[in-house]
Design an enzyme around this catalytic site. Sequence first.
Site, mmCIF file in Angstrom:
data_model
loop_
_atom_site.group_PDB
_atom_site.id
_atom_site.type_symbol
_atom_site.label_atom_id
_atom_site.label_comp_id
_atom_site.label_asym_id
_atom_site.label_seq_id
_atom_site.Cartn_x
_atom_site.Cartn_y
_atom_site.Cartn_z
ATOM 1 C CB SER A 1 32.758 37.762 39.766
ATOM 2 O OG SER A 1 32.204 39.025 40.014
ATOM 3 C CG LEU B 1 30.088 43.786 46.423
ATOM 4 C CD1 LEU B 1 28.598 43.516 46.591
ATOM 5 C CD2 LEU B 1 30.672 42.827 45.401
ATOM 6 C CB CYS C 1 30.120 39.703 48.813
ATOM 7 S SG CYS C 1 31.400 40.957 48.827
ATOM 8 C CE LYS D 1 32.909 33.744 43.711
ATOM 9 N NZ LYS D 1 33.637 34.669 42.861
ATOM 10 N N GLY E 1 42.621 29.610 44.326
ATOM 11 C CA GLY E 1 44.056 29.368 44.199
ATOM 12 C C GLY E 1 44.487 28.627 42.965
HETATM 13 C C1 FMN Z 1 40.264 42.091 44.102
HETATM 14 C C2 FMN Z 1 39.177 41.062 44.123
HETATM 15 C C3 FMN Z 1 37.855 41.441 43.845
HETATM 16 C C4 FMN Z 1 36.840 40.496 43.858
HETATM 17 N N1 FMN Z 1 35.567 40.887 43.554
HETATM 18 C C5 FMN Z 1 34.579 39.950 43.513
HETATM 19 C C6 FMN Z 1 33.277 40.319 43.123
HETATM 20 O O1 FMN Z 1 32.986 41.478 42.773
HETATM 21 N N2 FMN Z 1 32.325 39.351 43.108
HETATM 22 C C7 FMN Z 1 32.596 38.036 43.449
HETATM 23 O O2 FMN Z 1 31.681 37.192 43.404
HETATM 24 N N3 FMN Z 1 33.841 37.662 43.796
HETATM 25 C C8 FMN Z 1 34.826 38.587 43.841
HETATM 26 N N4 FMN Z 1 36.095 38.204 44.182
HETATM 27 C C9 FMN Z 1 36.369 36.787 44.525
HETATM 28 C C10 FMN Z 1 36.911 36.012 43.320
HETATM 29 O O3 FMN Z 1 35.961 35.989 42.276
HETATM 30 C C11 FMN Z 1 37.234 34.550 43.738
HETATM 31 O O4 FMN Z 1 36.059 33.934 44.194
HETATM 32 C C12 FMN Z 1 38.281 34.491 44.851
HETATM 33 O O5 FMN Z 1 39.294 35.420 44.608
HETATM 34 C C13 FMN Z 1 38.852 33.078 45.025
HETATM 35 O O6 FMN Z 1 39.549 32.666 43.885
HETATM 36 P P1 FMN Z 1 41.178 32.772 43.774
HETATM 37 O O7 FMN Z 1 41.726 32.080 44.994
HETATM 38 O O8 FMN Z 1 41.506 32.111 42.503
HETATM 39 O O9 FMN Z 1 41.512 34.222 43.805
HETATM 40 C C14 FMN Z 1 37.131 39.132 44.177
HETATM 41 C C15 FMN Z 1 38.457 38.767 44.452
HETATM 42 C C16 FMN Z 1 39.476 39.705 44.431
HETATM 43 C C17 FMN Z 1 40.901 39.268 44.725
#
Ligand code: FMN
Length: 274
Positions: free
Chosen positions: A20, A70, A125, A158, A230
């Site tokens: 997301s 958000l 969040c 989440k 990651g």
């Molecule tokens: C730019 C950005 C926007 C995000 N927006 C949301 C969101 O709207 N809702 C949510 O549950 N997580 C959001 N996340 C979190 C990601 O879904 C994910 O949980 C987090 O980035 C960890 O994973 P990663 O290390 O692979 O990036 C966002 C992350 C980023 C970088």
Amino acid sequence: MYDTVRFAGLEIKNPFIAASGCFGYGWEFPALSEKFGAVVAKTITVKPREGNSPPRIFEVPGGVINRVGLQNCGLKNFAEKHLPRLKKIGTTVIVSIFGENFRQWAELIGTLEKEVAALELNLSCPNLNKQILTKNPEKCGNIVEKLRKLTDKPLIAKINAVDSPAAVSSLLSDRGIDAIVCSNTIPARVELNGRIYKGGLSGRLIKNFVLKAIREIRKKSDVPIAACGGIRGLKDVDDYRKAGADVFVLGSVLLRQPDILPLEKNIDSEGDIV
Ligand SMILES: Cc1cc2nc3c(=O)[nH]c(=O)nc-3n(C[C@H](O)[C@H](O)[C@H](O)COP(=O)(O)O)c2cc1C
């Protein structure tokens, strides 16, 4: 290339899920979306939100700190304009939602449940002024228990890797959650031009926190787990699988490599940014 997997009561065509907030509303690049077993659309709230004013995304060595806040078009616009397009793509559709109170959660579930495969409850969040819900497990559990009664569709929670993930996961599983996504971004601060901004950290910097959290969750509970933190290559997938994860969520890596699947071909797994 990959086998179908069962996750949260769903059958998905491969174990990779687009996170997301990192893949728009999920339909904008159909050829990329359909490679994922499931796509989670960005978090939707009842009313449209503009999010925070810039700066909103900071690259740091080994990760990303975001304070998007958000931003989204709101439930009505999403249901009318985006969801029909997303449903046309050959992937499982999961929508992330966030309510400020029970009435809002109920409205989101009521409008979306018939149209989606599953709903993801954004309980963690860090980009809102209000407290992260999972910081108060009992309150969080009470909300989830009430939401469970509103739908038969799978509900995915989440959470984040730092707020008692094992205790929170087993409590939420007892209250009817079908699966856990660990992790959301982790609360962080960054300084720019003498100003401190609060945001959420993601990318490879958080992987070890998330691995530890998943091991702890798995020790305490059988709840299905989606690892998120990651992931960039097959080594990450392997590490998370050994820790007890069932499926694998790709997040900020998609900002840079939206065409990362199939992971076997990822030549950028040592890249610095994510
Ligand atoms: C730019 C950005 C926007 C995000 N927006 C949301 C969101 O709207 N809702 C949510 O549950 N997580 C959001 N996340 C979190 C990601 O879904 C994910 O949980 C987090 O980035 C960890 O994973 P990663 O290390 O692979 O990036 C966002 C992350 C980023 C970088």
